[in-house]
Design an enzyme around this catalytic site. Structure first.
Site, PDB file in Angstrom:
ATOM      1  N   TYR A 244      34.191 -54.967  -3.143  1.00 42.43           N
ATOM      2  CA  TYR A 244      35.447 -54.553  -3.779  1.00 42.43           C
ATOM      3  C   TYR A 244      36.568 -55.396  -3.155  1.00 42.43           C
ATOM      4  CZ  TYR A 244      32.548 -50.361  -4.659  1.00 42.43           C
ATOM      5  OH  TYR A 244      31.529 -49.485  -5.003  1.00 42.43           O
ATOM      6  N   CYS A 340      41.282 -45.081   0.034  1.00 37.29           N
ATOM      7  CA  CYS A 340      42.609 -44.528  -0.232  1.00 37.29           C
ATOM      8  C   CYS A 340      42.476 -43.078  -0.689  1.00 37.29           C
ATOM      9  CB  CYS A 340      43.353 -45.371  -1.266  1.00 37.29           C
ATOM     10  SG  CYS A 340      42.443 -45.613  -2.770  1.00 37.29           S
TER      11      CYS A 340
HETATM   12  N1  SAH Z   1      39.900 -55.093  -0.624  1.00 34.57           N
HETATM   13  C1  SAH Z   1      40.931 -55.521  -1.534  1.00 34.57           C
HETATM   14  C2  SAH Z   1      40.946 -54.766  -2.861  1.00 34.57           C
HETATM   15  C3  SAH Z   1      40.814 -53.266  -2.799  1.00 34.57           C
HETATM   16  S1  SAH Z   1      41.179 -52.402  -4.303  1.00 34.57           S
HETATM   17  C4  SAH Z   1      42.288 -55.479  -0.859  1.00 34.57           C
HETATM   18  O1  SAH Z   1      42.424 -54.951   0.237  1.00 34.57           O
HETATM   19  O2  SAH Z   1      43.244 -56.016  -1.447  1.00 34.57           O
HETATM   20  C5  SAH Z   1      39.638 -52.147  -5.030  1.00 34.57           C
HETATM   21  C6  SAH Z   1      39.084 -53.328  -5.770  1.00 34.57           C
HETATM   22  O3  SAH Z   1      37.809 -52.948  -6.280  1.00 34.57           O
HETATM   23  C7  SAH Z   1      39.908 -53.815  -6.962  1.00 34.57           C
HETATM   24  O4  SAH Z   1      40.148 -55.190  -6.833  1.00 34.57           O
HETATM   25  C8  SAH Z   1      38.985 -53.547  -8.178  1.00 34.57           C
HETATM   26  O5  SAH Z   1      39.105 -54.535  -9.183  1.00 34.57           O
HETATM   27  C9  SAH Z   1      37.614 -53.591  -7.535  1.00 34.57           C
HETATM   28  N2  SAH Z   1      36.543 -52.859  -8.214  1.00 34.57           N
HETATM   29  C10 SAH Z   1      36.624 -51.704  -8.927  1.00 34.57           C
HETATM   30  N3  SAH Z   1      35.402 -51.309  -9.311  1.00 34.57           N
HETATM   31  C11 SAH Z   1      34.513 -52.223  -8.828  1.00 34.57           C
HETATM   32  C12 SAH Z   1      33.082 -52.357  -8.892  1.00 34.57           C
HETATM   33  N4  SAH Z   1      32.356 -51.456  -9.539  1.00 34.57           N
HETATM   34  N5  SAH Z   1      32.516 -53.412  -8.283  1.00 34.57           N
HETATM   35  C13 SAH Z   1      33.268 -54.337  -7.630  1.00 34.57           C
HETATM   36  N6  SAH Z   1      34.624 -54.258  -7.534  1.00 34.57           N
HETATM   37  C14 SAH Z   1      35.238 -53.222  -8.127  1.00 34.57           C
END
Ligand code: SAH
Length: 387
Positions: A244, A340
């Site tokens: 993610y 979060c």
């Molecule tokens: N770690 C990063 C983003 C966290 S937010 C930071 O600190 O900026 C969560 C992220 O998970 C988002 O970018 C969203 O697009 C992604 N996401 C949501 N569902 C997902 C999934 N099933 N597999 C991979 N990524 C996903």
């Protein structure tokens, strides 16, 4: 005690910061209590890391545009639990320059005689302005959300806004025909500039595409990532996964302390930003894959791959069961879970405890002062025996 300034929009029931009336120290106490309530059964959370000056921290604004007096567009935030837009000029959470740019975008719309989208009638052109600012670079992006590709007067609008705000380095039209609470649609057209802005975080340079996730509180993000990296205790020899990963911020911040990092992320634009960010910072040991984190990691586990450390930072609903199963199959000795939502984090920690992962340290961080949200980082360590 941190004195809470008055907010005129609050009196009109702006739903943006429900805790504004509480002194900041009391907000922190409540967030500590929330973290403790859900997470103390696994490991006692450390004292929450708050902000010294908990105002104007947001590097992003989502301003909803609505028809105001005489049909002229007004910009603001929804009233709590309704679809009435409360006009907001000087939001206490947003970067002050962002407040000015939102107002400049509204004034440009009035000058160009653009109409606000009317939710009841389904008419009008402007639904939202999404404004982002790189606090270190000063670059600003404005995304104009419209209900259809039709945007008459877009050239005039771009010219007018650029003249008023030379720090607006890119303007993007996002098309969202859906009537849901999602602000952005999937189609986009760059009206001006590169289509992304740059910012600095943890000493690295990041490009941020309009639709990609980027943490909204840069000061606290550095504290959050510092805690995550401290928990990870990398030595330079590890194969690390950042699940993610968004635009690759954690992966790239960790790359200098690891042998190799792999980011996985669902949003293809974020993945492109992450790849660009690796090149931009001349980081050669980072790769990024686009797809569902659970599915990609399941495939890696099926191929017999292992990881030494996994960072995972899922959305509010927490990690999927597929992801948690894949994680336990990849069997990293340590994992760092950033969340979060302590409620879904507790659910996932419960599952992982049964798979032999014990929570050893938990650090809450206040990323969103004056809202009810709290962010927590948790270090998980696999017991030697496994289960
Ligand atoms: N770690 C990063 C983003 C966290 S937010 C930071 O600190 O900026 C969560 C992220 O998970 C988002 O970018 C969203 O697009 C992604 N996401 C949501 N569902 C997902 C999934 N099933 N597999 C991979 N990524 C996903």
């Amino acid at each position: 005690m941190t004195k809470t300034p008055d907010c005129p929009a609050k009196k009109q029931r702006c739903g943006g910061c429900p805790l504004l009336a509480l002194p900041y120290e009391e907000q922190l106490r409540q967030k500590q209590e929330l973290s403790d309530r859900f997470l103390a059964p696994f490991c006692k959370p450390a004292p929450i890391l708050g902000m010294e000056t908990p105002f104007h921290y947001r590097n992003k604004a989502i301003a909803t545009v609505a028809p105001g007096p005489g049909g002229k567009p007004v910009c603001g935030i929804y009233e709590s639990r309704t679809h009435r837009v409360v006009p907001v000029r000087d939001c206490l959470l947003q970067d002050s320059r962002i407040n000015e740019v939102v107002e400049a975008a509204r004034a440009a719309a009035v000058r160009c005689r653009l109409s606000a989208f009317d939710e009841d009638r389904g008419t009008g052109v402007l639904r939202h302005f999404v404004v982002r600012r790189g606090v270190h670079t000063g670059e600003v992006s404005v995304t104009v959300v419209t209900p259809s590709p039709f945007f008459p007067g877009s050239r005039d609008f771009v010219r007018s806004l650029r003249a008023a705000c030379p720090d607006v380095t890119t303007i993007v039209q996002n098309i969202n025909p859906r009537r849901t609470s999602a602000v952005l649609g999937s189609a986009e057209k760059v009206l001006y500039g590169k289509g992304f802005i740059e910012d600095e975080l943890c000493g690295l340079r990041f490009s941020i595409a309009a639709r990609a996730f980027y943490q909204v509180n840069p000061l606290q993000t550095e504290k959050l990532y510092a805690a995550a990296l401290d928990f990870a205790g990398l030595t330079g020899a590890e194969r690390v996964i950042d699940a993610y990963c968004g635009i690759g911020t954690i992966a790239l911040a960790a790359a200098g302390r690891a042998k190799a990092v792999l980011g996985v992320e669902l949003n293809s634009e974020a993945v492109r930003s992450a790849q660009r960010n690796a090149r931009r910072n001349e980081i050669k040991n980072a790769d990024f894959l686009c797809g569902d984190a659970g599915e990609l990691m399941t495939r890696m586990a099926e191929d017999g791959e292992k990881a030494d450390l996994v960072f995972f930072d899922p959305p509010r609903e927490g990690a999927s069961r597929t992801f948690l199963e894949a994680l336990t199959r990849l069997a990293p000795p340590k994992a760092v879970y950033i969340s979060c939502n302590p409620e879904t984090q507790a659910r996932d920690l419960e599952y992982l405890a049964h798979q032999g992962y014990a929570a050893r340290r938990i650090q809450p961080v206040d990323m969103f002062p004056h809202t009810r949200h709290v962010e927590t980082v948790c270090l998980l360590v696999k017991s030697k025996k496994g289960l």
